[in-house]
Design a protein around this motif. Structure first.
Motif, PDB file in Angstrom:
ATOM      1  N   PRO A  31       0.754  -1.161  -0.027  1.00  0.00           N
ATOM      2  CA  PRO A  31       0.045  -0.122   0.042  1.00  0.00           C
ATOM      3  C   PRO A  31       0.802   1.259   0.031  1.00  0.00           C
ATOM      4  N   LEU A  32       1.973   1.250   0.669  1.00  0.00           N
ATOM      5  CA  LEU A  32       2.900   2.192   0.791  1.00  0.00           C
ATOM      6  C   LEU A  32       3.282   2.632  -0.776  1.00  0.00           C
ATOM      7  N   ARG A  33       3.869   1.861  -1.267  1.00  0.00           N
ATOM      8  CA  ARG A  33       4.260   1.607  -2.851  1.00  0.00           C
ATOM      9  C   ARG A  33       3.059   2.139  -3.570  1.00  0.00           C
ATOM     10  N   LEU A  34       1.833   1.623  -3.383  1.00  0.00           N
ATOM     11  CA  LEU A  34       0.821   2.092  -4.283  1.00  0.00           C
ATOM     12  C   LEU A  34       0.499   3.788  -4.204  1.00  0.00           C
ATOM     13  N   SER A  35       0.947   4.300  -3.309  1.00  0.00           N
ATOM     14  CA  SER A  35       0.687   5.653  -2.927  1.00  0.00           C
ATOM     15  C   SER A  35       1.698   6.518  -3.692  1.00  0.00           C
ATOM     16  N   THR A  36       2.812   5.944  -3.776  1.00  0.00           N
ATOM     17  CA  THR A  36       4.169   6.257  -4.575  1.00  0.00           C
ATOM     18  C   THR A  36       3.474   6.271  -6.315  1.00  0.00           C
ATOM     19  N   TYR A  37       2.890   5.147  -6.483  1.00  0.00           N
ATOM     20  CA  TYR A  37       2.591   5.041  -7.873  1.00  0.00           C
ATOM     21  C   TYR A  37       1.771   5.902  -8.236  1.00  0.00           C
ATOM     22  N   LEU A  38       0.526   6.193  -7.292  1.00  0.00           N
ATOM     23  CA  LEU A  38      -0.570   6.939  -7.687  1.00  0.00           C
ATOM     24  C   LEU A  38       0.023   8.561  -7.860  1.00  0.00           C
ATOM     25  N   GLY A  39       1.084   8.617  -6.989  1.00  0.00           N
ATOM     26  CA  GLY A  39       1.520  10.181  -7.137  1.00  0.00           C
ATOM     27  C   GLY A  39       2.226  10.391  -8.436  1.00  0.00           C
ATOM     28  N   LEU A  40       3.013   9.201  -9.119  1.00  0.00           N
ATOM     29  CA  LEU A  40       3.908   9.402 -10.131  1.00  0.00           C
ATOM     30  C   LEU A  40       2.523   9.551 -11.334  1.00  0.00           C
ATOM     31  N   PHE A  41       1.670   8.709 -11.170  1.00  0.00           N
ATOM     32  CA  PHE A  41       0.541   8.610 -12.175  1.00  0.00           C
ATOM     33  C   PHE A  41      -0.193  10.060 -12.095  1.00  0.00           C
ATOM     34  N   SER A  42      -0.563  10.474 -10.957  1.00  0.00           N
ATOM     35  CA  SER A  42      -0.958  11.807 -11.167  1.00  0.00           C
ATOM     36  C   SER A  42      -0.176  13.127 -11.758  1.00  0.00           C
ATOM     37  N   ALA A  43       1.025  12.741 -11.438  1.00  0.00           N
ATOM     38  CA  ALA A  43       2.126  13.775 -11.923  1.00  0.00           C
ATOM     39  C   ALA A  43       2.016  13.879 -13.514  1.00  0.00           C
ATOM     40  N   ALA A  44       2.164  12.493 -13.987  1.00  0.00           N
ATOM     41  CA  ALA A  44       1.917  12.145 -15.450  1.00  0.00           C
ATOM     42  C   ALA A  44       0.755  12.839 -16.019  1.00  0.00           C
ATOM     43  N   ILE A  45      -0.413  12.363 -15.544  1.00  0.00           N
ATOM     44  CA  ILE A  45      -1.734  13.181 -15.991  1.00  0.00           C
ATOM     45  C   ILE A  45      -1.592  14.625 -15.796  1.00  0.00           C
ATOM     46  N   ALA A  46      -1.124  15.312 -14.916  1.00  0.00           N
ATOM     47  CA  ALA A  46      -1.071  16.612 -14.476  1.00  0.00           C
ATOM     48  C   ALA A  46      -0.284  17.373 -15.787  1.00  0.00           C
ATOM     49  N   LEU A  47       0.897  16.721 -16.155  1.00  0.00           N
ATOM     50  CA  LEU A  47       1.607  17.116 -17.201  1.00  0.00           C
ATOM     51  C   LEU A  47       1.276  17.042 -18.440  1.00  0.00           C
ATOM     52  N   LEU A  48       0.284  15.872 -18.500  1.00  0.00           N
ATOM     53  CA  LEU A  48      -0.178  15.722 -20.046  1.00  0.00           C
ATOM     54  C   LEU A  48      -1.180  16.688 -20.126  1.00  0.00           C
ATOM     55  N   MET A  49      -2.139  17.013 -18.918  1.00  0.00           N
ATOM     56  CA  MET A  49      -3.262  18.190 -19.045  1.00  0.00           C
ATOM     57  C   MET A  49      -2.531  19.279 -19.688  1.00  0.00           C
ATOM     58  N   ALA A  50      -1.433  19.843 -18.787  1.00  0.00           N
ATOM     59  CA  ALA A  50      -0.922  20.887 -19.114  1.00  0.00           C
ATOM     60  C   ALA A  50      -0.422  21.292 -20.685  1.00  0.00           C
ATOM     61  N   PHE A  51      -0.151  20.105 -21.189  1.00  0.00           N
ATOM     62  CA  PHE A  51       0.162  20.402 -22.698  1.00  0.00           C
ATOM     63  C   PHE A  51      -1.168  20.525 -23.398  1.00  0.00           C
ATOM     64  N   LEU A  52      -1.988  19.660 -22.928  1.00  0.00           N
ATOM     65  CA  LEU A  52      -3.392  19.739 -23.858  1.00  0.00           C
ATOM     66  C   LEU A  52      -4.086  20.933 -23.768  1.00  0.00           C
ATOM     67  N   VAL A  53      -4.007  21.558 -22.437  1.00  0.00           N
ATOM     68  CA  VAL A  53      -4.536  22.852 -22.333  1.00  0.00           C
ATOM     69  C   VAL A  53      -3.737  24.127 -23.109  1.00  0.00           C
ATOM     70  N   ILE A  54      -2.581  23.983 -23.130  1.00  0.00           N
ATOM     71  CA  ILE A  54      -1.886  24.785 -23.883  1.00  0.00           C
ATOM     72  C   ILE A  54      -2.280  24.736 -25.636  1.00  0.00           C
ATOM     73  N   TYR A  55      -2.188  23.476 -26.023  1.00  0.00           N
ATOM     74  CA  TYR A  55      -2.748  22.964 -27.346  1.00  0.00           C
ATOM     75  C   TYR A  55      -4.088  23.451 -27.735  1.00  0.00           C
ATOM     76  N   TRP A  56      -4.871  23.262 -26.977  1.00  0.00           N
ATOM     77  CA  TRP A  56      -6.296  23.982 -26.835  1.00  0.00           C
ATOM     78  C   TRP A  56      -6.369  25.339 -26.855  1.00  0.00           C
ATOM     79  N   ARG A  57      -5.717  25.995 -26.008  1.00  0.00           N
ATOM     80  CA  ARG A  57      -5.631  27.545 -26.207  1.00  0.00           C
ATOM     81  C   ARG A  57      -5.110  27.967 -27.260  1.00  0.00           C
ATOM     82  N   ILE A  58      -4.218  27.521 -27.941  1.00  0.00           N
ATOM     83  CA  ILE A  58      -3.595  27.738 -29.284  1.00  0.00           C
ATOM     84  C   ILE A  58      -4.384  27.749 -30.474  1.00  0.00           C
ATOM     85  N   PHE A  59      -4.759  26.440 -30.550  1.00  0.00           N
ATOM     86  CA  PHE A  59      -5.605  26.174 -31.754  1.00  0.00           C
ATOM     87  C   PHE A  59      -7.298  25.926 -31.527  1.00  0.00           C
ATOM     88  N   PHE A  60      -7.731  25.992 -30.341  1.00  0.00           N
ATOM     89  CA  PHE A  60      -9.085  25.933 -30.116  1.00  0.00           C
ATOM     90  C   PHE A  60      -9.323  26.855 -28.703  1.00  0.00           C
TER      91      PHE A  60
END
Length: 319
Positions: A226-255
C-alpha cells in the motif's frame, strides 16, 4: 500439565455456551491426553461470564479469563495463548461455525509432525453472497500482497504446537493478525478441509465494520505494497497533470473557444489530485497509527477475573 489446550474467545454467547461445552466434552473425552478448556470472556454484556463460572465449578478442566472490557477477538485469542499450558493448543470460535468434531483430525496431523494445522474452509453455509464474495476477494488479495504465504480461506481455527505458541507469545506487536503471525513463524504447516457451519444461535458478532478492520489490519501488518501504491499513484497523477498542461496549451492555441480550456478541466484536475493526496495520506495514516500504538507500550489487555490456573506464566502482553 495438560496435553491439549482449547482456546475459545467469547463475546455475548450465552445462547451457545451450553451447546459448545457439550460438544467439546464429547470430543475431548475421546482424546489421548489431558485437556484444559480456556474460555476467554471478551467483555461480554450478557450472562456469558456467569455461565463460565458455573462450568468451572462443575468441571475442573474449565479455566476462564475475563477481560476488563471488550478488547477484540484477536486480543482475546492472544490472552488465551498467554495462559495456555498444553503441548498442543487449539483455537476455535464459540459460535460453533468451527466444528469441535474436527479437533481429532487436527491432532492427527500434529502427531504426523506438523507444527501448525489450520482448518481451511471449502464452503460457507448460509452466508450471503456479499460475505462470500468479499471474503473470497480479500484472501486472494492478501496472498498476492503479503510478505509471507498466508493460506487461502483459513481463519483462526487451528492447532498450534507448543513451540509455535511460545514464538507467538514472544511477539510484542499490538495490532495482531493471528493467522498471519502463525504463517510468519514458519514451522511445518498443513491444512484440514471442512465446510463451515452456520452460526448455532444468536447474532453475528463480526460485523462488516469489524471484518473490514481486520482485513485492513492484515494487509497493513504483512505488506508494504500500500505504501508503494501511494507512490505509484503520485507518479501517475503527476504524469496526468503534465499531459493535461500540454493539452490545455494546445487547446488554447488552436481551439481558443473550446470549453475544455475553462473552469471544468481545472476543477476536475483539482478534484483528481485532491483524491490522490487524501488516499495517500490515509495509507500513511494506517502505518503511522500502528507506530503510535507500538510506542505507547501499553499492555494488550487487562484482566478482571481469572480462574482455574494454578501458576500462569508471566508475559509482557497482559496486565
Amino acid at each position: 500439565m495438560p496435553t491439549y489446550s482449547l482456546i475459545v474467545p467469547i463475546y455475548n454467547e450465552e445462547e451457545t455456551i451450553p451447546e459448545l461445552y457439550r460438544r467439546l466434552v464429547a470430543v475431548v473425552d475421546e482424546l489421548d491426553g489431558e485437556v484444559e478448556f480456556i474460555l476467554v470472556n471478551d467483555g461480554s454484556r450478557d450472562r456469558s461470564l456467569m455461565l463460565l463460572r458455573d462450568l468451572h465449578e462443575k468441571d475442573s478442566r474449565v479455566c476462564y479469563l475475563s477481560l476488563a472490557r471488550n478488547f477484540g477477538h484477536q486480543v482475546a485469542v492472544t490472552a488465551g495463548l498467554n495462559f495456555a499450558r498444553g503441548k498442543a493448543v487449539v483455537i476455535l470460535d464459540a459460535d460453533l461455525q468451527d466444528p469441535p468434531e474436527l479437533i481429532p483430525q487436527l491432532i492427527e496431523k500434529w502427531h504426523q509432525g506438523y507444527s501448525v494445522v489450520y482448518a481451511q474452509r471449502t464452503q460457507r453455509r448460509q452466508e450471503n453472497w456479499f460475505k462470500r464474495a468479499t471474503a473470497f476477494a480479500f484472501y486472494r488479495l492478501l496472498k498476492q500482497l503479503a510478505d509471507v504465504d498466508i493460506p487461502l480461506d483459513s481463519g483462526d481455527f487451528c492447532l498450534l504446537d507448543r513451540q509455535v505458541v511460545d514464538v507467538l507469545n514472544a511477539m510484542p506487536e499490538r495490532n495482531r493478525y493471528i493467522r498471519g503471525l502463525r504463517s510468519w513463524a514458519g514451522f511445518p504447516q498443513t491444512a484440514v478441509l471442512f465446510d463451515r457451519d452456520p452460526r448455532f444461535a444468536g447474532s453475528v458478532k463480526y460485523t462488516f465494520r469489524k471484518s473490514l478492520g481486520l482485513a485492513i489490519n492484515g494487509l497493513v501488518s504483512f505488506s508494504t505494497v500500500p505504501l508503494r501504491l501511494s507512490t505509484y499513484l503520485g507518479l501517475f497523477s503527476a504524469a496526468i497533470a503534465l499531459l493535461m498542461a500540454f493539452l490545455v496549451i494546445y487547446w488554447r492555441i488552436f481551439f481558443p473557444l473550446s470549453p475544455l480550456t475553462g473552469y471544468a478541466i481545472i476543477a476536475s484536475s483539482v478534484f483528481f489530485l485532491g483524491a490522490v493526496q487524501l488516499f495517500s495520506i490515509g495509507i500513511l495514516g494506517e502505518y503511522i497509527g500502528r507506530i503510535y500504538d507500538e510506542v505507547k507500550n501499553r499492555p494488550l489487555y487487562t484482566l478482571s477475573e481469572v480462574a482455574g490456573f494454578t501458576s500462569p506464566q508471566p508475559t509482557r502482553n497482559r496486565s
